[in-house]
Design a protein around this motif. Structure first.
Motif, PDB file in Angstrom:
ATOM      1  N   PRO A 177      22.927  18.684 -36.345  1.00 25.93           N
ATOM      2  CA  PRO A 177      21.637  18.826 -35.603  1.00 25.93           C
ATOM      3  C   PRO A 177      21.773  19.898 -34.348  1.00 25.93           C
ATOM      4  CG  PRO A 177      22.980  16.821 -34.988  1.00 25.93           C
ATOM      5  CD  PRO A 177      23.588  17.524 -36.095  1.00 25.93           C
ATOM      6  N   PHE A 178      20.811  20.420 -33.836  1.00 30.93           N
ATOM      7  CA  PHE A 178      20.873  21.428 -33.072  1.00 30.93           C
ATOM      8  C   PHE A 178      21.285  21.045 -31.449  1.00 30.93           C
ATOM      9  CE2 PHE A 178      18.467  23.807 -29.556  1.00 30.93           C
ATOM     10  CZ  PHE A 178      19.145  25.085 -29.726  1.00 30.93           C
ATOM     11  N   HIS A 179      20.490  20.050 -31.241  1.00 34.00           N
ATOM     12  CA  HIS A 179      20.766  19.237 -29.765  1.00 34.00           C
ATOM     13  C   HIS A 179      20.778  17.633 -30.110  1.00 34.00           C
ATOM     14  CE1 HIS A 179      19.540  18.707 -25.424  1.00 34.00           C
ATOM     15  NE2 HIS A 179      20.578  18.444 -25.334  1.00 34.00           N
ATOM     16  N   PRO A 180      22.098  17.258 -30.573  1.00 41.10           N
ATOM     17  CA  PRO A 180      22.038  15.820 -30.519  1.00 41.10           C
ATOM     18  C   PRO A 180      21.843  15.024 -29.344  1.00 41.10           C
ATOM     19  CG  PRO A 180      24.406  16.623 -30.574  1.00 41.10           C
ATOM     20  CD  PRO A 180      23.518  18.075 -30.487  1.00 41.10           C
ATOM     21  N   ARG A 181      21.182  14.012 -29.666  1.00 41.57           N
ATOM     22  CA  ARG A 181      20.757  12.886 -28.457  1.00 41.57           C
ATOM     23  C   ARG A 181      22.015  12.108 -28.105  1.00 41.57           C
ATOM     24  NH1 ARG A 181      19.079   7.630 -28.566  1.00 41.57           N
ATOM     25  NH2 ARG A 181      19.130   7.948 -30.995  1.00 41.57           N
ATOM     26  N   VAL A 182      22.895  11.590 -29.087  1.00 39.82           N
ATOM     27  CA  VAL A 182      24.028  10.732 -28.897  1.00 39.82           C
ATOM     28  C   VAL A 182      25.169  11.457 -29.687  1.00 39.82           C
ATOM     29  CG1 VAL A 182      24.922   8.470 -28.879  1.00 39.82           C
ATOM     30  CG2 VAL A 182      22.628   8.717 -28.384  1.00 39.82           C
TER      31      VAL A 182
END
Length: 460
Positions: free
Chosen positions: A150-155
Motif C-alpha cells: 500500500p502507498f500509505h498504510p493506515r496501520v
C-alpha cells in the motif's frame, strides 16, 4: 520299578566344582550389559548424517546417525526435542552429544541425545539450500505471489523483539518520514521457540477482524538485527516461511543486515536490506507529499487562471467578429417596411375579388329556381312516406292479425320458440294480452303496455 533308560549326563547343565561362571538369566545379562555400556560411554559426541527422522505422538523423536560404514540408533526425549534450535531432517549432518545405552527389549544399543547441533557452517548451509529448493518447488517464492505494498498504510504491524534496537530504529524512522499508527507484536527472534512465536505473530495479525477493537494492519514488517547464520536461523524455519507466504497482509522482510539472506526474505512480498530501510519502504516522506500537494495546488491554480484568460481572449475575439446591432436589424426592418407597404394593396385586391365571387353566386340564385327545387323535394318525401306506411310492422294488425312476443318484447318467429316460453304476449291492433301457454289467457298486469296500439306509429 523304573523302566526309563539311564540319562546321558552330557545333556544336563551341571556346575562343576570351582566353576566361576554361573548361568545368568537373559534379563541379568541385558542389565549387566546396559550398566557396562552406560559406564563406559556415559558421555559421547557422535558426528553423522540424520536418517529416518520421526517424531512420535508422545513428543519423543527417533532417528539414526550414519556414515558410510555404520549406523547407530538415537532417541531424543520430549523435553530435549522441544528445545532444539533447528528442525532436524533427513540428510542433515549433525553432531549429537549424549550417552550410550541399550534397549533390552530389542537387544540394541542407542545413543540418548541431550544436544543436537549442525556439523559446522557447511552442514548448516547445505541444510538451508536443501530446504530452500524444497520450498521453492512448492511455489512459495514465485514472483507472481508477490503483492504490491500500500502507498500509505493506515496501520503498520511490526513483528520483532520489543527490547532490541530494531524496534527503536523502525519507530524513529517512521516518525521522521511519516508518523503512522504502529502495532508491535513482541516475539523472541532467536533461540528456543523463536520460530513458533514469529509464525504465530504473522498469523495473529492476519486473523484480526477489519472493524475490531484492535485495528487490522495494512502492512507487516518482520524484522531482526544482524547476526550469524545461527542467530538468524529461526527465520529459515519452515513454519515461519509458510506463515509469511500465506499471510493475507503484505509483508516486508527485514532480517539481518544487507548481506544476510534468510528464507523469510524469499517468501515476503518485499525484502528490505535493513530494518531502517524497511521503514523507509513502508511509508512515503510526509514533507515530500505536502510539497507535492502544494505544487499540485499551484498547478491547478495556474491552469484555472490560464483557462480564464483564454476564455476572456476568445470572448473578446468573438465580440470583434460579431456584427453591429444595427447591421443585424437593418434587413429585418427593411422587410417590415416592405410588408407594411404591400399590405393595403393586397387587402384591397382580396376584397374586390370576394365581391366578384359574391355577385356571380347571387345571379345564379333566382326565386323561381328555388320554388321548383322545393316542389321536387316535397314530392320525393311524400313518395318515401307512402312506402314506409306499407312496410310498417303494425299494418297487418289492422287486418285481424296478431304479433307474438315474449315478455321482453322480442318477436317470436316460430312455434318451437313459442313453446319454449311459459308466458307470451299477443299484440293486436287495439291492445296486447299476456298469455300463459299452460293456463290460458291472463289479464294484463298494467292497463296499457309500453308497446300498445296507442304507442304504435299511426298510419297516415
Amino acid at each position: 520299578m523304573n523302566n526309563f533308560p539311564p540319562i546321558d549326563e552330557g545333556l544336563l547343565a551341571t556346575e562343576m566344582p570351582g566353576d566361576n561362571a554361573p548361568a545368568l538369566s537373559v534379563s541379568e545379562l541385558s542389565m549387566s550389559l546396559k550398566r557396562t555400556v552406560e559406564d563406559a560411554f556415559g558421555h559421547v559426541r557422535v558426528r553423522g548424517e540424520i536418517s529416518g527422522w520421526k517424531r512420535a505422538s508422545s513428543g519423543h523423536c527417533y532417528l539414526c546417525l550414519k556414515d558410510d560404514k555404520a549406523v547407530i540408533d538415537g532417541v531424543i526425549w520430549k523435553a530435549v526435542a522441544g528445545a532444539l534450535r533447528f528442525q532436524p531432517e533427513d540428510g542433515a549432518e549433525v553432531v549429537a552429544t549424549g550417552r550410550l545405552t541399550t534397549y533390552p527389549g530389542r537387544s540394541r544399543y542407542q545413543i540418548v541425545i541431550d544436544r543436537l547441533e549442525l556439523a559446522g557452517q557447511g552442514a548448516l548451509m547445505a541444510l538451508l539450500e536443501k530446504r530452500r529448493r524444497a520450498l521453492a518447488a512448492e511455489g512459495l517464492f514465485d514472483a507472481d505471489r508477490k503483492r504490491k505494498l500500500p502507498f500509505h498504510p493506515r496501520v503498520i504491524g511490526v513483528v520483532t523483539s520489543p527490547t532490541g534496537a530494531v524496534i527503536r530504529d523502525i519507530l524513529h524512522r517512521l516518525a521522521d518520514r511519516c508518523p503512522s499508527h504502529v502495532l508491535v507484536w513482541p516475539v523472541a527472534v532467536q533461540g528456543e521457540g523463536a520460530a513458533a512465536q514469529v509464525a504465530a505473530a504473522v498469523a495473529g495479525f492476519g486473523a484480526l477482524p477489519e472493524n475490531g477493537s484492535v485495528p487490522r494492519p495494512d502492512l507487516l514488517i518482520v524484522a531482526r538485527g544482524g547476526g550469524s547464520i545461527e542467530d538468524l536461523w529461526a527465520f529459515n524455519e519452515e513454519a515461519v516461511v509458510r506463515a509469511v507466504a500465506s499471510s493475507s497482509i503484505p509483508i516486508i522482510s527485514a532480517v539481518g543486515h544487507e548481506t544476510d539472506i534468510s528464507l523469510c526474505d524469499f517468501a515476503a512480498d518485499v525484502r528490505a536490506p535493513t530494518p531502517t530501510a524497511a521503514a523507509e519502504i513502508a511509508v512515503p516522506v510526509r514533507n515530500d507529499l505536502l510539497g507535492q500537494l502544494r505544487e499540485l495546488g499551484h498547478r491547478i491554480e495556474r491552469c484555472a487562471v490560464r483557462a480564464r484568460e483564454r476564455a476572456a481572449e476568445q470572448f473578446d475575439n468573438s465580440l470583434r467578429r460579431w456584427p453591429e446591432r444595427e447591421a443585424l436589424l437593418a434587413p429585418q426592418r427593411q422587410l417590415l417596411d416592405d410588408h407594411a407597404e404591400r399590405l393595403p394593396r393586397a387587402l384591397a385586391g382580396r376584397l374586390a375579388h370576394a365581391r366578384g365571387e359574391l355577385g356571380h353566386a347571387a345571379g345564379a340564385l333566382r326565386p323561381n329556381l328555388l320554388v321548383a327545387v322545393h316542389r321536387r323535394a316535397q314530392e320525393r318525401l311524400e313518395s318515401l312516406w307512402r312506402v314506409a306506411q306499407l312496410v310498417h310492422p303494425n299494418r297487418p294488425l289492422e287486418r285481424g292479425y296478431a304479433r307474438v312476443e315474449d315478455r321482453d318484447g322480442t318477436t317470436l318467429m316460430s312455434a318451437a320458440s313459442a313453446r319454449a316460453i311459459e308466458r307470451l304476449r299477443l299484440v293486436f291492433a287495439d291492445g296486447a294480452l299476456d298469455v300463459n301457454t299452460d293456463r290460458g289467457v291472463e289479464r294484463p298486469r298494467r292497463p296499457t303496455h309500453s308497446r300498445s296500439t296507442s304507442e304504435q306509429p299511426k298510419l297516415l
